[in-house]
Scaffold this motif. Structure first.
Motif, mmCIF file in Angstrom:
data_model
loop_
_atom_site.group_PDB
_atom_site.id
_atom_site.type_symbol
_atom_site.label_atom_id
_atom_site.label_comp_id
_atom_site.label_asym_id
_atom_site.label_seq_id
_atom_site.Cartn_x
_atom_site.Cartn_y
_atom_site.Cartn_z
ATOM 1 N N SER A 151 7.304 -5.031 3.286
ATOM 2 C CA SER A 151 6.926 -3.682 2.973
ATOM 3 C C SER A 151 5.714 -3.615 3.813
ATOM 4 C CB SER A 151 6.406 -3.769 1.481
ATOM 5 O OG SER A 151 5.947 -2.494 1.483
ATOM 6 N N VAL A 152 5.635 -2.585 4.558
ATOM 7 C CA VAL A 152 4.481 -2.276 5.736
ATOM 8 C C VAL A 152 4.130 -0.905 5.775
ATOM 9 C CG1 VAL A 152 6.267 -2.333 7.442
ATOM 10 C CG2 VAL A 152 3.722 -2.938 7.845
ATOM 11 N N THR A 153 2.711 -0.539 5.990
ATOM 12 C CA THR A 153 2.304 0.755 6.098
ATOM 13 C C THR A 153 1.869 0.641 7.602
ATOM 14 O OG1 THR A 153 2.247 1.224 3.745
ATOM 15 C CG2 THR A 153 0.946 2.581 5.541
ATOM 16 N N VAL A 154 1.976 1.792 8.580
ATOM 17 C CA VAL A 154 1.358 1.707 9.890
ATOM 18 C C VAL A 154 0.571 3.117 9.781
ATOM 19 C CG1 VAL A 154 1.676 1.874 12.345
ATOM 20 C CG2 VAL A 154 3.186 0.221 10.809
ATOM 21 N N ASN A 155 -0.708 3.103 9.986
ATOM 22 C CA ASN A 155 -1.487 4.319 10.211
ATOM 23 C C ASN A 155 -1.694 4.581 11.832
ATOM 24 O OD1 ASN A 155 -3.316 6.349 10.330
ATOM 25 N ND2 ASN A 155 -3.974 5.921 8.325
ATOM 26 N N ARG A 156 -1.174 5.505 12.544
ATOM 27 C CA ARG A 156 -1.235 5.548 13.807
ATOM 28 C C ARG A 156 -2.616 6.301 14.123
ATOM 29 N NH1 ARG A 156 3.734 8.465 16.456
ATOM 30 N NH2 ARG A 156 3.340 9.764 14.877
ATOM 31 N N SER B 186 -5.049 3.393 13.977
ATOM 32 C CA SER B 186 -4.630 2.296 14.911
ATOM 33 C C SER B 186 -4.658 0.906 13.712
ATOM 34 C CB SER B 186 -5.531 2.055 16.064
ATOM 35 O OG SER B 186 -5.575 3.023 16.851
ATOM 36 N N SER B 187 -4.261 0.925 12.803
ATOM 37 C CA SER B 187 -4.124 -0.043 11.838
ATOM 38 C C SER B 187 -2.846 -0.198 11.102
ATOM 39 C CB SER B 187 -5.264 0.153 10.815
ATOM 40 O OG SER B 187 -4.919 1.364 10.045
ATOM 41 N N ALA B 188 -2.601 -1.328 10.519
ATOM 42 C CA ALA B 188 -1.346 -1.489 9.685
ATOM 43 C C ALA B 188 -1.590 -2.345 8.360
ATOM 44 C CB ALA B 188 -0.278 -2.069 10.468
ATOM 45 N N LEU B 189 -0.789 -2.374 7.349
ATOM 46 C CA LEU B 189 -1.031 -3.058 6.226
ATOM 47 C C LEU B 189 0.307 -3.621 5.878
ATOM 48 C CD1 LEU B 189 -3.210 -4.164 4.015
ATOM 49 C CD2 LEU B 189 -2.238 -2.282 2.679
ATOM 50 N N LEU B 190 0.396 -5.024 6.100
ATOM 51 C CA LEU B 190 1.625 -5.818 5.558
ATOM 52 C C LEU B 190 1.517 -6.231 4.279
ATOM 53 C CD1 LEU B 190 4.430 -6.930 6.575
ATOM 54 C CD2 LEU B 190 3.125 -9.184 7.277
ATOM 55 N N LYS B 191 2.109 -5.194 3.371
ATOM 56 C CA LYS B 191 1.947 -5.518 1.939
ATOM 57 C C LYS B 191 2.682 -6.544 1.501
ATOM 58 C CE LYS B 191 1.835 -0.425 1.326
ATOM 59 N NZ LYS B 191 2.289 0.791 0.802
ATOM 60 N N SER B 192 3.704 -7.037 1.834
ATOM 61 C CA SER B 192 4.449 -8.183 1.317
ATOM 62 C C SER B 192 5.219 -8.516 2.457
ATOM 63 C CB SER B 192 5.348 -7.734 -0.067
ATOM 64 O OG SER B 192 6.439 -6.884 0.373
ATOM 65 N N PHE B 193 5.833 -9.884 2.566
ATOM 66 C CA PHE B 193 6.711 -10.414 3.380
ATOM 67 C C PHE B 193 7.247 -11.836 2.804
ATOM 68 C CE2 PHE B 193 7.601 -13.312 7.097
ATOM 69 C CZ PHE B 193 8.714 -12.470 7.735
ATOM 70 N N ASN B 194 8.370 -12.047 2.940
ATOM 71 C CA ASN B 194 8.941 -13.144 2.587
ATOM 72 C C ASN B 194 10.400 -13.660 3.092
ATOM 73 O OD1 ASN B 194 7.513 -14.005 -0.291
ATOM 74 N ND2 ASN B 194 7.866 -11.763 -0.303
ATOM 75 N N SER C 272 -5.786 -4.594 12.432
ATOM 76 C CA SER C 272 -6.393 -3.566 13.093
ATOM 77 C C SER C 272 -6.260 -3.651 14.812
ATOM 78 C CB SER C 272 -7.646 -3.206 12.419
ATOM 79 O OG SER C 272 -8.185 -1.965 13.209
ATOM 80 N N TRP C 273 -6.011 -2.627 15.546
ATOM 81 C CA TRP C 273 -6.114 -2.711 17.020
ATOM 82 C C TRP C 273 -6.839 -1.485 17.287
ATOM 83 C CZ3 TRP C 273 -1.785 -1.827 14.137
ATOM 84 C CH2 TRP C 273 -1.187 -0.426 14.189
ATOM 85 N N GLY C 274 -7.567 -0.752 16.566
ATOM 86 C CA GLY C 274 -8.490 0.108 16.808
ATOM 87 C C GLY C 274 -10.087 -0.238 16.452
ATOM 88 N N GLU C 275 -10.869 0.745 16.288
ATOM 89 C CA GLU C 275 -12.502 0.865 16.307
ATOM 90 C C GLU C 275 -12.534 0.755 14.415
ATOM 91 O OE1 GLU C 275 -14.543 0.008 18.233
ATOM 92 O OE2 GLU C 275 -13.068 -0.072 19.924
#
Length: 362
Positions: A236-241, A244-252, A274-277
């Protein structure tokens, strides 16, 4: 200034006929690899806002491999044909598209012989507020092999909506289309996946959740076959363009070989990247990965002239801090009874223990 009027456009017909495009790579013995698009025809009619238009295309495809690798030698002929109806908004953006595109292999020899009578068909019906159908279906001699499909509400103007994307029964008969050029055969592999994708905030925020099931994964290369693996994963992942950030909520992700654990990867808590300011105040998160009793000899086909042997175990911990601005890793790996060729040197019966730590800031 006042907004300008929309551009006025009215094109009755555009055509591109009987084109030929080719690429050839030669070898010192006079043989060659080539790919050619012949009799390429593309036509469009009635291109104007608010009115239905037409697009059609067709081509012949010819692929020939004569290189020194006998596992890749062979020839393939195919056809491509498509017809679409479309409409444009006053701003000349796509409003709706409906139609189909079909790719069919008519002749295949040697390395490509399994692809004889294989066909792929893309069908779409996209409306201004909904994707009613978007499907890529693979067939052989009329029988369905696998399908990739998507559907759901999606507003073209606002770029917001919710889509369901599925991969159904994807197996070697389709995977080998990609693997044949490199000499890979995917054996008993079958892939299924279900995903939910949500677009919001004008398409700048994307949330995706899904599950992946890979059953009896196997690859044959240069007459060597890998062990059979089963892989199961979810994410489960959310990307905010905008930020310039993303949140990897879960990964298995878990892989087993003959019923015993081989690989396990899991996330301790949501991991920001995060790849932004800008950054958000989210706590630390760690991704833990463990490899257990990996027999290197089982994977020789992908190691080239190194031809490794030995039993490997490894643990990797990747930690995200300061909202993803700082990433650190801690690796601990061991290989027992390692044998391998490194250039003109030979390593035999060595026990190797490698530890590494690092950090990235910025």
């Amino acid at each position: 200034e006042k907004p300008s009027k929309p551009m006025q456009l009215d094109i009755k017909k555009v055509s591109f006929n009987n084109a030929r495009i080719s690429r050839v790579a030669g070898y010192t013995n006079g043989s060659k690899d080539s790919i050619e698009l012949a009799n390429v025809n593309i036509g469009a009619q009635d291109i104007r806002p608010g009115q239905p238009g037409k697009l059609n295309l067709s081509a012949e495809i010819k692929l020939l491999n004569q290189g020194p690798d006998t596992n890749r030698q062979g020839a393939l002929n195919a056809t491509l044909a498509g017809d679409f109806m479309f409409s444009l908004t006053p701003e000349l953006k796509p409003a709706s598209v409906e139609g189909s595109l079909r790719f069919e292999i008519t002749q295949a020899t040697r390395a490509f012989q399994d692809f004889t009578a294989l066909a792929a068909k893309l069908e779409c019906k996209v409306l201004p507020t909904e994707i009613q159908r978007l499907a890529l279906t693979f067939q052989k001699s009329g029988a369905t092999l696998a399908e990739l499909r998507g559907s759901g509400p999606l507003a073209a103007q606002t770029q917001e909506g919710k889509l369901k994307v599925e991969v159904l029964s994807l197996d070697r008969r389709v995977l080998n289309l990609a693997g044949a050029a490199s000499g890979n055969d995917f054996g008993t592999t079958t892939i299924n996946s279900t995903n939910q994708i949500e677009l919001s905030s004008g398409g700048s925020a994307i949330t995706a959740t899904g599950r992946l099931d890979v059953a009896r994964f196997q690859v044959t290369r240069q007459n060597q076959t890998t062990p059979t693996l089963d892989l199961r994963g979810d994410y489960s992942v959310t990307v905010n363009r905008k930020n310039s950030s993303a949140l990897l909520k879960s990964f298995n992700l878990a892989a087993t070989q003959d019923g015993r654990p081989l690989l396990d990867a899991s996330l301790s808590s949501p991991m920001p990247i995060s790849w932004g300011e800008t950054s958000s105040a989210v706590g630390d998160a760690a991704l833990n990965l463990t490899v257990t009793n990996l027999n290197l000899a089982d994977w020789r086909a992908f190691a080239g002239d190194t031809a490794p042997e030995g039993m490997a175990n490894a643990t990797l911990k990747l930690v995200s801090q300061q909202a993803g601005k700082q990433l650190t890793f801690d690796l601990d790996s061991q290989v027992r009874n390692l044998s391998a060729r490194v250039g003109t040197n030979q390593i035999s019966g060595a026990d190797v223990h490698l530890t590494a730590r690092g950090r990235r800031i910025g």
